[in-house]
Design a protein around this motif. Structure first.
Motif, PDB file in Angstrom:
ATOM      1  N   ILE A 104       0.848  -1.192   0.000  1.00 16.17           N
ATOM      2  CA  ILE A 104       0.000   0.000   0.000  1.00 16.17           C
ATOM      3  C   ILE A 104       0.889   1.249   0.000  1.00 16.17           C
ATOM      4  O   ILE A 104       1.841   1.329   0.771  1.00 16.17           O
ATOM      5  N   PRO A 105       0.653   2.211  -0.873  1.00 15.82           N
ATOM      6  CA  PRO A 105       1.423   3.446  -0.850  1.00 15.82           C
ATOM      7  C   PRO A 105       1.352   4.088   0.534  1.00 15.82           C
ATOM      8  O   PRO A 105       0.265   4.231   1.104  1.00 15.82           O
ATOM      9  N   PHE A 106       2.508   4.491   1.048  1.00 19.37           N
ATOM     10  CA  PHE A 106       2.617   4.878   2.457  1.00 19.37           C
ATOM     11  C   PHE A 106       3.397   6.175   2.581  1.00 19.37           C
ATOM     12  O   PHE A 106       4.488   6.310   2.034  1.00 19.37           O
ATOM     13  N   LEU A 107       2.812   7.138   3.307  1.00 16.76           N
ATOM     14  CA  LEU A 107       3.464   8.419   3.571  1.00 16.76           C
ATOM     15  C   LEU A 107       3.620   8.570   5.082  1.00 16.76           C
ATOM     16  O   LEU A 107       2.701   9.009   5.767  1.00 16.76           O
ATOM     17  N   PRO A 108       4.775   8.177   5.616  1.00 20.59           N
ATOM     18  CA  PRO A 108       4.963   8.223   7.063  1.00 20.59           C
ATOM     19  C   PRO A 108       5.356   9.605   7.548  1.00 20.59           C
ATOM     20  O   PRO A 108       6.056  10.354   6.868  1.00 20.59           O
ATOM     21  N   GLY A 109       4.911   9.924   8.752  1.00 21.06           N
ATOM     22  CA  GLY A 109       5.262  11.199   9.359  1.00 21.06           C
ATOM     23  C   GLY A 109       6.690  11.210   9.873  1.00 21.06           C
ATOM     24  O   GLY A 109       7.179  10.229  10.435  1.00 21.06           O
ATOM     25  N   THR A 110       7.377  12.338   9.653  1.00 22.97           N
ATOM     26  CA  THR A 110       8.732  12.529  10.151  1.00 22.97           C
ATOM     27  C   THR A 110       8.851  13.947  10.698  1.00 22.97           C
ATOM     28  O   THR A 110       8.193  14.861  10.197  1.00 22.97           O
ATOM     29  N   ALA A 111       9.692  14.114  11.708  1.00 25.59           N
ATOM     30  CA  ALA A 111       9.911  15.444  12.276  1.00 25.59           C
ATOM     31  C   ALA A 111      11.386  15.718  12.539  1.00 25.59           C
ATOM     32  O   ALA A 111      11.744  16.820  12.941  1.00 25.59           O
ATOM     33  N   ASN A 112      12.230  14.708  12.308  1.00 26.23           N
ATOM     34  CA  ASN A 112      13.659  14.883  12.591  1.00 26.23           C
ATOM     35  C   ASN A 112      14.477  13.923  11.722  1.00 26.23           C
ATOM     36  O   ASN A 112      13.930  13.081  11.009  1.00 26.23           O
ATOM     37  N   ALA A 113      15.788  14.055  11.815  1.00 22.19           N
ATOM     38  CA  ALA A 113      16.676  13.249  10.982  1.00 22.19           C
ATOM     39  C   ALA A 113      16.561  11.756  11.289  1.00 22.19           C
ATOM     40  O   ALA A 113      16.635  10.923  10.388  1.00 22.19           O
ATOM     41  N   ALA A 114      16.366  11.413  12.569  1.00 22.08           N
ATOM     42  CA  ALA A 114      16.260  10.001  12.930  1.00 22.08           C
ATOM     43  C   ALA A 114      15.048   9.352  12.274  1.00 22.08           C
ATOM     44  O   ALA A 114      15.116   8.203  11.811  1.00 22.08           O
ATOM     45  N   ASP A 115      13.931  10.074  12.222  1.00 20.87           N
ATOM     46  CA  ASP A 115      12.742   9.544  11.561  1.00 20.87           C
ATOM     47  C   ASP A 115      13.027   9.254  10.090  1.00 20.87           C
ATOM     48  O   ASP A 115      12.645   8.205   9.556  1.00 20.87           O
ATOM     49  N   ILE A 116      13.668  10.206   9.433  1.00 17.30           N
ATOM     50  CA  ILE A 116      13.953  10.046   8.003  1.00 17.30           C
ATOM     51  C   ILE A 116      14.914   8.885   7.787  1.00 17.30           C
ATOM     52  O   ILE A 116      14.742   8.082   6.859  1.00 17.30           O
ATOM     53  N   MET A 117      15.917   8.768   8.634  1.00 15.62           N
ATOM     54  CA  MET A 117      16.881   7.671   8.505  1.00 15.62           C
ATOM     55  C   MET A 117      16.207   6.318   8.699  1.00 15.62           C
ATOM     56  O   MET A 117      16.529   5.348   7.993  1.00 15.62           O
ATOM     57  N   LEU A 118      15.253   6.232   9.632  1.00 15.36           N
ATOM     58  CA  LEU A 118      14.498   4.987   9.807  1.00 15.36           C
ATOM     59  C   LEU A 118      13.730   4.672   8.533  1.00 15.36           C
ATOM     60  O   LEU A 118      13.724   3.531   8.058  1.00 15.36           O
ATOM     61  N   GLY A 119      13.081   5.696   7.959  1.00 14.50           N
ATOM     62  CA  GLY A 119      12.353   5.478   6.716  1.00 14.50           C
ATOM     63  C   GLY A 119      13.248   5.016   5.591  1.00 14.50           C
ATOM     64  O   GLY A 119      12.912   4.076   4.856  1.00 14.50           O
ATOM     65  N   LEU A 120      14.390   5.652   5.452  1.00 19.22           N
ATOM     66  CA  LEU A 120      15.330   5.261   4.398  1.00 19.22           C
ATOM     67  C   LEU A 120      15.811   3.826   4.601  1.00 19.22           C
ATOM     68  O   LEU A 120      15.970   3.078   3.633  1.00 19.22           O
ATOM     69  N   ASP A 121      16.026   3.446   5.850  1.00 16.82           N
ATOM     70  CA  ASP A 121      16.433   2.064   6.141  1.00 16.82           C
ATOM     71  C   ASP A 121      15.375   1.058   5.671  1.00 16.82           C
ATOM     72  O   ASP A 121      15.706  -0.072   5.298  1.00 16.82           O
ATOM     73  N   LEU A 122      14.115   1.481   5.698  1.00 20.31           N
ATOM     74  CA  LEU A 122      13.014   0.611   5.268  1.00 20.31           C
ATOM     75  C   LEU A 122      12.780   0.672   3.765  1.00 20.31           C
ATOM     76  O   LEU A 122      11.917  -0.032   3.240  1.00 20.31           O
ATOM     77  N   GLY A 123      13.527   1.551   3.086  1.00 22.12           N
ATOM     78  CA  GLY A 123      13.361   1.691   1.650  1.00 22.12           C
ATOM     79  C   GLY A 123      12.374   2.770   1.248  1.00 22.12           C
ATOM     80  O   GLY A 123      11.967   2.848   0.088  1.00 22.12           O
ATOM     81  N   LEU A 124      11.988   3.614   2.201  1.00 20.24           N
ATOM     82  CA  LEU A 124      11.033   4.687   1.939  1.00 20.24           C
ATOM     83  C   LEU A 124      11.782   5.982   1.647  1.00 20.24           C
ATOM     84  O   LEU A 124      12.794   6.270   2.281  1.00 20.24           O
ATOM     85  N   THR A 125      11.270   6.771   0.700  1.00 18.46           N
ATOM     86  CA  THR A 125      11.914   8.047   0.366  1.00 18.46           C
ATOM     87  C   THR A 125      10.931   9.211   0.325  1.00 18.46           C
ATOM     88  O   THR A 125      11.325  10.343   0.071  1.00 18.46           O
ATOM     89  N   ARG A 126       9.657   8.946   0.549  1.00 21.41           N
ATOM     90  CA  ARG A 126       8.650   9.997   0.534  1.00 21.41           C
ATOM     91  C   ARG A 126       8.032  10.097   1.922  1.00 21.41           C
ATOM     92  O   ARG A 126       7.583   9.097   2.484  1.00 21.41           O
ATOM     93  N   PHE A 127       8.005  11.314   2.473  1.00 19.73           N
ATOM     94  CA  PHE A 127       7.636  11.497   3.867  1.00 19.73           C
ATOM     95  C   PHE A 127       6.686  12.668   4.065  1.00 19.73           C
ATOM     96  O   PHE A 127       6.699  13.630   3.303  1.00 19.73           O
TER      97      PHE A 127
END
Length: 205
Positions: A104-127
């Motif tokens: 399912i297309p997923f847009l996760p919430g991020t507010a800091n660098a750690a959030d984005i890094m977690l997303g990137l680790d999962l293969g996500l690039t849109r936040f």
């Protein structure tokens, strides 16, 4: 183009919808689509939300998603109701993996660098950048986006028709989320369609 990026590029604004009465769902969706804003985020903040998703999903041209998804159970319920994309206020590994596994297309919430890094680790690039204004506004997102060249954002939270242009001018921003298009209460469909047209026109400014 990824599936969630396709959703993000349908219009410069994704309406963030908090709807109490499912009877309002179709008129609101029809007005937004007619105004050129087809991606609709129905937040799971009301008892009627899943029924609202199901009703809006019947509207031709509407791309209906679920927002405020906090866990795997809510994700599955939203998809069963007809949601075609998922938005969350934050990101956990469990929720991220569930969305990826289900495709399912997923847009996760991020507010800091750690959030984005977690997303990137999962293969996500849109936040989603949330809460956009409270988290530091445009200056904060510009600084945050700089180290993550592959990431693109949909800032949400406190954004208005007047401020949306400033956010959309940031290269890392693909679209914004906004609650101003549909005020609470019984819908004034003519006013909603007019606001949607103004929002859709932001792409050309």
């Amino acid at each position: 183009m990824s599936a969630i990026e396709t959703v993000m590029t349908l219009a410069p604004v994704i309406p963030v919808l908090v709807i109490e009465d499912a009877a309002h769902a179709r008129p609101i969706a029809e007005a937004l689509v007619a105004g050129g804003v087809p991606a609709l985020e129905v937040t799971l903040r009301t008892p009627a939300a899943l029924e609202v998703i199901a009703e809006m999903a019947k509207v031709p041209g509407a791309m209906v998603g679920a927002g405020t998804v906090l866990n795997e159970a809510q994700l599955d319920a939203a998809v069963a109701a007809g949601a075609r994309f998922i938005v969350s206020p934050g990101l956990t590994e469990r929720l991220g993996r569930a969305a990826i596994e289900r495709g399912i297309p997923f847009l996760p919430g991020t507010a800091n660098a750690a959030d984005i890094m977690l997303g990137l680790d999962l293969g996500l690039t849109r936040f989603k950048f949330f809460p956009a204004e409270a988290a530091g506004g445009t200056k904060a997102l510009k600084a945050l986006a700089a180290p993550f060249h592959e990431a693109r954002f949909c800032p949400t939270g406190g954004i208005t028709q007047a401020s949306a242009t400033d956010w959309l001018a940031i290269p890392a921003v693909t679209c914004v989320g906004g609650s101003w298009l549909v005020p609470a209460g019984a819908p004034d469909v003519a006013a909603i369609e007019a606001r949607a047209r103004e929002a859709a026109a932001l792409a050309t400014r």
